[in-house]
Design an enzyme around this catalytic site. Structure first.
Site, PDB file in Angstrom:
ATOM      1  N   GLY A 248       0.743  -1.258   0.000  1.00 39.45           N
ATOM      2  CA  GLY A 248       0.000   0.000   0.000  1.00 39.45           C
ATOM      3  C   GLY A 248       0.767   1.298   0.000  1.00 39.45           C
ATOM      4  O   GLY A 248       0.143   2.365  -0.090  1.00 39.45           O
ATOM      5  N   GLU A 290       3.956  -6.095   1.762  1.00 42.01           N
ATOM      6  CA  GLU A 290       3.806  -6.531   0.371  1.00 42.01           C
ATOM      7  C   GLU A 290       3.748  -5.361  -0.604  1.00 42.01           C
ATOM      8  O   GLU A 290       2.695  -5.096  -1.190  1.00 42.01           O
ATOM      9  CB  GLU A 290       2.520  -7.347   0.242  1.00 42.01           C
ATOM     10  CG  GLU A 290       2.530  -8.593   1.107  1.00 42.01           C
ATOM     11  CD  GLU A 290       1.189  -9.285   1.161  1.00 42.01           C
ATOM     12  OE1 GLU A 290       1.175 -10.512   1.297  1.00 42.01           O
ATOM     13  OE2 GLU A 290       0.153  -8.592   1.089  1.00 42.01           O
ATOM     14  N   TYR A 334     -10.590   4.804 -12.222  1.00 43.55           N
ATOM     15  CA  TYR A 334     -10.408   5.531 -10.948  1.00 43.55           C
ATOM     16  C   TYR A 334     -10.197   7.032 -11.114  1.00 43.55           C
ATOM     17  O   TYR A 334      -9.898   7.711 -10.129  1.00 43.55           O
ATOM     18  CB  TYR A 334      -9.158   5.010 -10.198  1.00 43.55           C
ATOM     19  CG  TYR A 334      -8.945   3.524 -10.172  1.00 43.55           C
ATOM     20  CD1 TYR A 334      -9.850   2.680  -9.549  1.00 43.55           C
ATOM     21  CD2 TYR A 334      -7.799   2.976 -10.730  1.00 43.55           C
ATOM     22  CE1 TYR A 334      -9.616   1.308  -9.513  1.00 43.55           C
ATOM     23  CE2 TYR A 334      -7.558   1.604 -10.689  1.00 43.55           C
ATOM     24  CZ  TYR A 334      -8.472   0.776 -10.077  1.00 43.55           C
ATOM     25  OH  TYR A 334      -8.240  -0.572 -10.036  1.00 43.55           O
ATOM     26  N   CYS A 361     -13.319   2.754 -29.435  1.00 47.28           N
ATOM     27  CA  CYS A 361     -14.621   3.231 -29.857  1.00 47.28           C
ATOM     28  C   CYS A 361     -15.493   3.404 -28.616  1.00 47.28           C
ATOM     29  O   CYS A 361     -16.404   2.616 -28.365  1.00 47.28           O
ATOM     30  CB  CYS A 361     -15.213   2.210 -30.814  1.00 47.28           C
ATOM     31  SG  CYS A 361     -16.612   2.847 -31.665  1.00 47.28           S
TER      32      CYS A 361
END
Ligand code: LLP
Length: 433
Positions: A248, A290, A334, A361
């Site tokens: 994170g 991680e 996002y 498209c």
């Protein structure tokens, strides 16, 4: 420049890893992902040494392959002595094909099928991060069939809102992932795991979210998790030697994002964990984290060729490029913000406000809105910076567009790490009917 791997050469061209981006675009074509291998290795080494200094013991960073996954990445991770977080059988297969030591893999996912679990066990995956009671039961049977005792961690939700983008919050109680502490479900799954004859409960895992700049959510997670570890050791005699606090750490995509000092954050976290364990008089668990984005994102850029510049008086200017949402879906998903440069005129004043559109498209196929760049013309190369994470790994073939190749640069040289898809590649799975 936003990150140390980018530069501007004497001709005013954007460089990555010291190589002229126009040369790369000319040689390999566009759209093109370019990755600075030395930057990726530098991030791994930074994490390794910060973990050794601040967490000590066996603590180690675990690279989250969902950020960027292909064989070359796992080779680098193996050489840098990293562990790996795999989240699907496809990621496991890639790591294994690259010769990554599978005992250094943590296998994640909130819904692993029996086939996934069997595959992981057959590959000798070090730890499986169990998400649910169903998975616990299934894995116990599968480990028994294989004649092994499988090491596991349990995915726990500490209930923290990291104030990040809603779609990427996973540590909340209202989550599809793991078992929550506050509801008592985490304790129930710990005691169930301890009863499993074919599983070894080696510790706990949590993950609070992504693109986090502030140490607060990690500190809160560590605090809550250590309370829980202490309780489980006391009440259930669970040893729980590993505490994995997930990924994170944030990355700067634009000048508006804050600078982040990873080493200082890890040091602060190490101190919080030490103090907390000392207060309980308990042995400190091995701390794992991680990182995915923070290892891969800044190392990558995407190069595109401009096709048209359309100016609609009273509305806006559209600059269309030869890629878009299939190679980078993050703006569409996002509204993620990016820095975009005219690669040949990287140091010049960027005063042309525009929307950078893709070639699909679909009107929502945009890479950025309201960005300022040097006004390009057809044939010019645009560079979108900080695309190393969650671009290639989230790419699709929408509109039947072949996915771009990945070119790695290192020590002033470039080589193809993932080749460009061909039109025939697009047909390989289609049966003649
Ligand atoms: N560990 C676990 C259990 C995770 O769920 C994640 C990310 C990571 C580690 C790595 O987090 P990182 O260090 O990369 O922030 N597609 C989104 C990001 C989704 C992240 C999901 N989990 C994006 O493009 O922003």
């Amino acid at each position: 420049m936003l990150h140390s791997c980018y530069g501007i050469n004497a001709e005013g061209h954007l460089t990555i890893g010291g190589i002229d981006t126009l040369t790369l675009a000319e040689k390999h074509g566009t759209p093109l992902y370019v990755l600075d291998e030395d930057h990726i290795r530098g991030m791994c080494r930074m994490y390794k040494s910060a973990f050794a200094d601040s967490f000590g013991g066996e603590s180690t960073p675990v690279y989250a392959g969902k950020a960027l996954c292909f064989k070359g990445m796992y080779r680098i991770m193996a050489e840098e002595n990293m562990c790996a977080d795999c989240v699907s059988p496809g990621e496991l297969h890639t790591a294994n094909a690259a010769g990554f030591p599978m005992d250094r893999v943590f296998f994640h996912g909130n819904n692993k099928t029996d086939a996934d679990l069997r595959y992981a066990v057959s590959l000798g995956v070090g730890h499986i991060v169990v998400d649910s009671h169903e998975e616990l039961d299934a894995l116990d049977v599968i480990a028994k069939e294989a004649g092994i005792r499988q090491k596991i961690l349990l995915r726990i939700t500490p209930g923290i809102d990291p104030h990040t983008h809603k779609k990427i919050i996973t540590g909340n109680v209202d989550s599809k992932f793991g078992s929550a502490i506050v509801t008592g479900q985490a304790e129930v799954i710990v005691s169930a795991a301890l009863e499993k004859a074919n599983l070894i409960l080696d510790g706990l895992h949590c993950h609070v979210g992504s693109q986090i700049f502030d140490i607060g959510p990690f500190a809160d997670a560590a605090d809550i998790m250590i309370d829980f570890v202490a309780q489980m050791r006391h009440k259930h005699g669970a040893a729980l030697p590993i505490l994995n606090i997930g990924g994170g750490f944030g990355v700067r995509y634009t000048e508006d994002d804050p600078e982040i000092d990873y080493v200082a954050n890890i040091r602060a976290l190490g101190k919080i964990i030490d103090d907390k364990c000392a207060r309980y008089g308990m042995e400190k668990p091995t701390i794992l984290m991680e990182p995915g984005r923070s290892i891969a994102a800044a190392a990558g850029i995407t190069l595109y060729t401009v096709g048209s510049v359309k100016e609609i008086p009273g509305f806006r200017n559209y600059v269309s490029v030869d890629g878009g949402m299939p190679d980078n879906p993050r703006y569409t998903l996002y509204q993620s913000r990016y820095t975009i440069l005219h690669a040949a005129r990287a140091g010049e004043c960027a005063d042309y406000e525009c929307t950078v559109a893709g070639r699909c498209c679909e009107s929502g196929d945009l890479l950025a809105e309201g960005v300022k760049i040097v006004r390009p013309v057809r044939g010019d190369i645009l560079a979108v910076l900080v695309t190393g994470a969650y671009n290639h790994s989230m790419a699709s073939n929408y509109n039947r567009l072949p996915r771009p190749p990945i070119v790695m640069v290192s020590g002033g040289k470039d080589r193809v790490a993932v080749r460009r898809e061909t039109y025939d590649d697009l047909l390989t799975l289609d049966e003649d009917m």
